[in-house]
Design an enzyme around this catalytic site. Structure first.
Site, PDB file in Angstrom:
ATOM      1  N   LYS A 122      13.056   1.757 -23.628  1.00 55.41           N
ATOM      2  CA  LYS A 122      11.971   1.941 -24.590  1.00 55.41           C
ATOM      3  C   LYS A 122      12.188   3.189 -25.450  1.00 55.41           C
ATOM      4  O   LYS A 122      11.232   3.899 -25.807  1.00 55.41           O
ATOM      5  CB  LYS A 122      10.616   1.990 -23.881  1.00 55.41           C
ATOM      6  CG  LYS A 122      10.344   0.754 -23.019  1.00 55.41           C
ATOM      7  CD  LYS A 122       8.951   0.738 -22.430  1.00 55.41           C
ATOM      8  CE  LYS A 122       8.763  -0.501 -21.555  1.00 55.41           C
ATOM      9  NZ  LYS A 122       7.405  -0.582 -20.975  1.00 55.41           N
ATOM     10  N   SER A 175      -7.853  -8.332  39.332  1.00 57.08           N
ATOM     11  CA  SER A 175      -7.466  -7.557  40.520  1.00 57.08           C
ATOM     12  C   SER A 175      -8.012  -8.190  41.797  1.00 57.08           C
ATOM     13  O   SER A 175      -7.316  -8.242  42.827  1.00 57.08           O
ATOM     14  CB  SER A 175      -7.970  -6.113  40.389  1.00 57.08           C
ATOM     15  OG  SER A 175      -7.338  -5.462  39.307  1.00 57.08           O
ATOM     16  N   PRO A 188      11.126  -6.351  -8.048  1.00 54.96           N
ATOM     17  CA  PRO A 188       9.803  -5.844  -8.410  1.00 54.96           C
ATOM     18  C   PRO A 188       9.765  -4.329  -8.471  1.00 54.96           C
ATOM     19  O   PRO A 188      10.438  -3.630  -7.715  1.00 54.96           O
ATOM     20  CB  PRO A 188       8.902  -6.353  -7.269  1.00 54.96           C
ATOM     21  CG  PRO A 188       9.688  -7.410  -6.572  1.00 54.96           C
ATOM     22  CD  PRO A 188      11.121  -7.068  -6.771  1.00 54.96           C
ATOM     23  N   GLY A 189       8.939  -3.809  -9.378  1.00 55.21           N
ATOM     24  CA  GLY A 189       8.759  -2.375  -9.475  1.00 55.21           C
ATOM     25  C   GLY A 189       7.553  -1.886  -8.707  1.00 55.21           C
ATOM     26  O   GLY A 189       7.471  -0.725  -8.330  1.00 55.21           O
ATOM     27  N   SER A 227     -12.625  -9.651  34.207  1.00 61.86           N
ATOM     28  CA  SER A 227     -12.423 -11.093  34.401  1.00 61.86           C
ATOM     29  C   SER A 227     -12.209 -11.447  35.867  1.00 61.86           C
ATOM     30  O   SER A 227     -12.400 -12.594  36.276  1.00 61.86           O
ATOM     31  CB  SER A 227     -11.229 -11.579  33.569  1.00 61.86           C
ATOM     32  OG  SER A 227     -10.039 -10.921  33.995  1.00 61.86           O
ATOM     33  N   SER A 287      10.321   1.571 -11.701  1.00 61.74           N
ATOM     34  CA  SER A 287       8.880   1.523 -11.514  1.00 61.74           C
ATOM     35  C   SER A 287       8.268   0.345 -12.284  1.00 61.74           C
ATOM     36  O   SER A 287       8.960  -0.387 -13.004  1.00 61.74           O
ATOM     37  CB  SER A 287       8.240   2.839 -11.965  1.00 61.74           C
ATOM     38  OG  SER A 287       6.914   2.928 -11.506  1.00 61.74           O
ATOM     39  N   SER A 347      -2.896  -6.634  29.787  1.00 62.38           N
ATOM     40  CA  SER A 347      -1.730  -7.015  28.964  1.00 62.38           C
ATOM     41  C   SER A 347      -2.171  -7.873  27.776  1.00 62.38           C
ATOM     42  O   SER A 347      -1.920  -9.064  27.725  1.00 62.38           O
ATOM     43  CB  SER A 347      -0.678  -7.736  29.808  1.00 62.38           C
ATOM     44  OG  SER A 347      -1.218  -8.790  30.572  1.00 62.38           O
ATOM     45  N   ASP A 393       6.586  -1.869 -14.965  1.00 63.44           N
ATOM     46  CA  ASP A 393       6.538  -1.915 -16.429  1.00 63.44           C
ATOM     47  C   ASP A 393       7.562  -1.017 -17.094  1.00 63.44           C
ATOM     48  O   ASP A 393       7.347  -0.511 -18.199  1.00 63.44           O
ATOM     49  CB  ASP A 393       5.124  -1.557 -16.937  1.00 63.44           C
ATOM     50  CG  ASP A 393       4.891  -2.048 -18.363  1.00 63.44           C
ATOM     51  OD1 ASP A 393       5.474  -3.087 -18.721  1.00 63.44           O
ATOM     52  OD2 ASP A 393       4.148  -1.393 -19.109  1.00 63.44           O
ATOM     53  N   ASP A 394       8.710  -0.830 -16.424  1.00 66.82           N
ATOM     54  CA  ASP A 394       9.798  -0.081 -17.067  1.00 66.82           C
ATOM     55  C   ASP A 394      10.661  -0.982 -17.943  1.00 66.82           C
ATOM     56  O   ASP A 394      11.595  -0.503 -18.584  1.00 66.82           O
ATOM     57  CB  ASP A 394      10.684   0.593 -16.005  1.00 66.82           C
ATOM     58  CG  ASP A 394      10.090   1.907 -15.521  1.00 66.82           C
ATOM     59  OD1 ASP A 394       9.179   2.420 -16.188  1.00 66.82           O
ATOM     60  OD2 ASP A 394      10.533   2.405 -14.477  1.00 66.82           O
TER      61      ASP A 394
END
Length: 638
Positions: free
Chosen positions: A175, A484, A121-122, A481, A41, A551, A43-44
Site C-alpha cells: 500500500k 468407596s 489468515p492475518g 455415589s 496482520s 476420575s 488487512d495488510d
C-alpha cells in the site's frame, strides 16, 4: 493447383502447433516449483497481492475475469476498479468481513518457474491456519501495511515462520500508493523489522516496496519508486534458490506410509522420500527396531527406477523378509536417525481449550501416531519482547517450550535438521481436533540414560504364583455415589475367595502419594496419571487392584486403560444422579461447593464425563451396596 490432402502442406501448420504445444508442455513439466506463503496482520493486502499475481501472470480465465468484474461491482472494496482479493477470498464470511479465515492455495506460473502460494489468515484467531500454510513453504512473503508499520501479528507470524524453518523471507511493504511512495516511510519500517528479525535469528531479509492494488514492483520495476533499485517481487520469486538439493545431500530417510502386498510374491514399503538418495543395493535400517537389509527394487507405476531422490513417492522392496510396518522409518544403515521417548519441544497451541499438562494427547510425527503427555511449560514466549514468561499452561496461539513423553520410542531428528522427522501435531483424543503444532529440539538425556531393567521374575510368573489374573477394577462416579463403599465390599468378597488384592482409594492416596496436588483440572489429571502408574506396577506384582476415584475425565481413564494389557482394565461406573449423591452428602462437600466455599468441585463447577461404554454399570438408585458388590464379583468371576 492441387487441393489439400491428408499428407499435403496445408496440414503442416497443425503439426507445428502440436509440436509447439508438446515443446511447451515439456518445458513446463521441468520447471522448478516454489511453494510460498503470504502472511502478516489483518488487512495488510495478502489476498489482493495474490489476486494481482494471478492476474498479471494471466492465470485467470475469461469467465473468472467476468465473475471478478461482477463481484467487484457487487461486494468489492475498490470502487469501480477490480478487487483482486475476491479471487482468493472464496468463503462468504471472508467476503462479508474482508478478512481471510481459511488457507487458500493457488497455482500460477511464469516463464521461469511454477508456484503454489498459500494465502494465510492475518487475524490472531486463525493463527493455527497460518501455521498449516507455512508448514510446507520454502519462502514467506510477510506483508506490512505502509500506513500501520510493524504490528504484533507481523512479529508473531515472523517468529512462527522462523520457527517453522523458512529461511527465505520477503518483507513486502504494501500500500505504498497510500503513503505517496514515501521512501522515508519504507526505510523506517524496514529498519524496525530488521531489528526484530535480528533478535529472533532471521538472517537476510529482502525488502520490497509494493502496491498490490496498483501493481507497483510486482512484476516489473515501478516508476513510482525510482529510489528503489532492488528486484520486483516476481523476479525475486523466480530467482530464489530452492532447498531440494540440500534435502538430497542429506542421509536417506523415508517414513513408511503403507505396506504394499498385492499378492504372495510381492511385498514393498511405500512412502515419500524425505531426504537423501536411494538405489538398489543400498543398505537400509528399519527403525525403531534397528533391523537391517538392502534395497532390491525401487518400484513406481511407470516401472522400476535406478535411483530415487528426496520428494519422490516410491515403493521399496527389501532383500530380506524383515518386520516393517506403517509408521516405521527406512534410513541409511550407516547414518540412522535417533530413537527416543522423551524430548524438549516448542509448541504452538492451536486449541480453543488450553493445554492440560499430564493429559494424554495423540502425537502424529510422519506416519507414526503415538500417545504423549506434556509437562507444564518451561516458559511461554512473548512475541513482542521475546521474553520467556512463566506459564502453567498454554492458551490459544501461545508459543511455549515444554518437555514431552511418548508412550513408546519414536524415530526423530531435530526440527532444525528435518521438518519430516522433527515436526509433529498434537491431537485431542476425544474430539480428534488438532490442538498444537510442535517442533522437536532434542531428546532428553534421561531418555538415553534410563533403560528398562530386565528382571528374571516376570509378571506372568508372579500371577501364576498367586493363582490369579492381575486386573485393575476402576470405580468411577460422582462424589457421594458410593464408590468407596462398594469397592471396599468387593475387596472383602475377593479376599474371602483367596485372591490377592489392594484397594487404592482417592482420599487415602491424597494423604501421601498425591498430597502435593490440588483440585484444578491439571491437578486432577496428574492425580489419575500417578494412580494409573501405581496400579500398573501393582498388576506387575500379580495383584487385583481396585481403585475408587471420581476420575472425572474420559481421557485420563482411557490413558490408564492404555497402560494395561488387553482385558486387564475393568471400568465400573457407579451411576448415581447428582441430586441423589448430593442428598447423601455426609461430608458436606456439595453444600460448601454450592455456597462457593469449595472451588472446582465435580458436578457443580467442574465437569464429570460419564463413561460411554463401561464394562460394568451400577445404578445405585435400584441396587444396595451389597447387591452392587455381588453383581461386580459375579462379573469378575465369569
Amino acid at each position: 493447383m492441387p487441393g489439400p490432402t491428408s499428407s499435403g502442406p496445408a496440414y503442416q501448420p497443425d503439426a507445428l502447433i502440436d509440436q509447439d504445444i508438446e515443446t511447451w508442455l515439456e518445458q513446463h513439466r521441468h520447471k522448478s516449483m516454489l511453494r510460498f506463503i503470504t502472511c502478516g496482520s489483518v488487512d495488510d493486502g495478502k489476498s489482493t497481492l495474490i489476486g494481482r499475481l494471478l492476474y498479471d501472470s494471466k492465470m485467470i480465465f475469461e469467465d473468472q475475469l467476468a465473475a471478478l468484474e461482477a463481484d467487484s461491482r457487487r461486494v468489492g472494496t475498490q470502487g469501480e476498479a477490480l478487487d483482486f482479493a475476491l479471487l482468493v477470498d472464496g468463503l462468504a464470511a471472508e467476503r462479508e468481513q474482508g478478512i481471510t479465515i481459511d488457507v487458500a492455495h493457488r497455482f500460477f506460473a511464469t516463464e521461469k518457474r511454477k508456484f503454489i502460494v498459500a494465502d494465510t489468515p492475518g487475524h490472531e484467531q486463525y493463527t493455527r491456519n497460518m501455521v498449516t500454510g507455512a508448514s510446507t513453504a520454502d519462502l514467506a512473503v510477510i506483508l506490512v501495511d505502509a500506513r500501520k508499520g510493524v504490528l504484533t501479528q507481523t512479529r508473531r507470524h515472523s517468529y512462527l515462520v522462523h520457527l517453522l524453518g523458512i529461511r527465505n523471507i520477503v518483507l513486502a511493504v504494501n500500500k505504498m500508493d497510500l503513503v505517496d511512495y514515501d521512501r522515508t516511510v519504507f526505510s523506517s519500517i524496514v529498519a524496525e523489522y530488521r531489528d526484530f528479525a535480528d533478535r529472533i535469528g532471521i538472517g537476510e531479509v529482502t525488502a520490497i516496496p509494493i502496491s498490490g492494488f496498483r501493481g507497483d514492483n510486482i512484476t516489473a520495476p515501478s516508476p513510482n519508486t525510482p529510489w528503489y533499485e532492488g528486484p520486483s517481487l516476481v523476479s525475486h520469486l523466480e530467482a530464489v534458490p530452492i532447498e531440494t538439493d540440500t534435502d538430497q545431500a542429506r542421509p536417506f530417510r523415508m517414513a513408511v506410509q503403507w505396506v504394499n502386498r498385492p499378492n504372495l510374491d510381492f511385498r514393498g514399503f511405500a512412502g515419500q522420500i524425505a531426504s537423501g538418495v536411494v538405489r538398489p543395493g543400498d543398505a537400509v535400517r528399519v527403525l525403531p527396531s534397528g533391523k537391517t537389509s538392502t534395497v532390491s527394487r525401487i518400484v513406481t507405476l511407470d516401472g522400476d527406477l535406478e535411483q530415487a531422490v528426496a520428494g519422490q513417492s516410491v515403493t521399496l522392496c527389501l532383500a530380506d523378509e524383515i518386520d516393517c510396518s506403517r509408521g516405521d522409518v527406512l534410513a541409511a544403515a550407516a547414518h540412522p536417525p535417533q530413537v527416543a521417548d522423551q524430548f524438549e519441544a516448542t509448541l504452538v497451541w492451536m486449541g480453543e481449550e488450553p493445554l492440560l499438562p499430564g493429559r494424554a494427547y495423540g502425537l502424529k510425527l510422519g506416519t507414526r501416531t503415538v500417545s504423549v503427555t506434556v509437562q507444564p511449560p518451561k516458559y511461554e514466549i512473548n512475541v513482542n519482547t521475546l521474553e520467556h514468561l512463566a506459564a502453567k499452561t498454554l492458551d490459544l496461539n501461545a508459543i511455549g517450550v515444554a518437555e514431552i513423553t511418548t508412550d513408546r520410542p519414536i524415530v526423530f531428528e531435530p526440527y532444525a535438521d528435518s521438518r519430516a522427522l522433527g515436526g509433529f501435531i498434537l491431537i485431542d483424543k476425544l474430539t480428534h481436533a488438532t490442538v498444537a503444532a510442535g517442533m522437536l529440539h532434542f531428546s532428553l538425556r534421561r531418555a538415553q540414560n534410563v533403560h528398562w531393567q530386565a528382571l528374571d521374575i516376570s509378571r506372568e510368573m508372579r500371577a501364576v504364583q498367586k493363582g490369579q489374573r492381575p486386573r485393575v477394577v476402576w470405580f468411577t462416579g460422582l462424589s457421594g455415589s458410593g464408590k468407596s463403599t462398594i469397592a471396599n465390599l468387593v475387596e472383602k468378597k475377593l479376599y474371602s475367595q483367596g485372591l490377592h488384592t489392594f484397594l487404592l482409594d482417592g482420599d487415602n492416596v491424597r494423604h501421601g502419594l498425591n498430597k502435593d496436588l490440588g483440585f484444578t483440572e491439571a491437578d486432577r489429571i496428574e492425580n489419575i496419571r500417578r494412580v494409573g502408574e501405581v496400579a500398573r506396577l501393582m498388576t506387575d506384582a500379580g495383584l487385583t487392584v481396585l481403585t475408587a476415584f471420581i476420575s472425572p475425565f474420559r481421557a485420563e481413564r482411557e490413558m490408564v486403560r492404555a497402560m494395561m494389557a488387553d482385558g486387564e482394565f475393568i471400568e465400573v461406573f457407579i451411576d448415581t444422579p447428582i441430586e441423589v449423591a448430593e442428598a447423601r452428602d455426609v461430608k458436606g462437600l456439595y453444600a460448601k461447593a454450592r455456597s462457593g466455599q469449595l472451588r472446582n468441585f465435580t458436578g457443580i463447577d467442574s465437569p464429570y464425563e460419564a463413561p460411554e461404554t463401561p464394562d460394568i454399570r451400577i445404578d445405585t438408585t435400584v441396587a444396595t451396596p451389597e447387591e452392587a458388590a455381588e453383581q461386580i464379583v459375579a462379573w469378575l468371576n465369569r
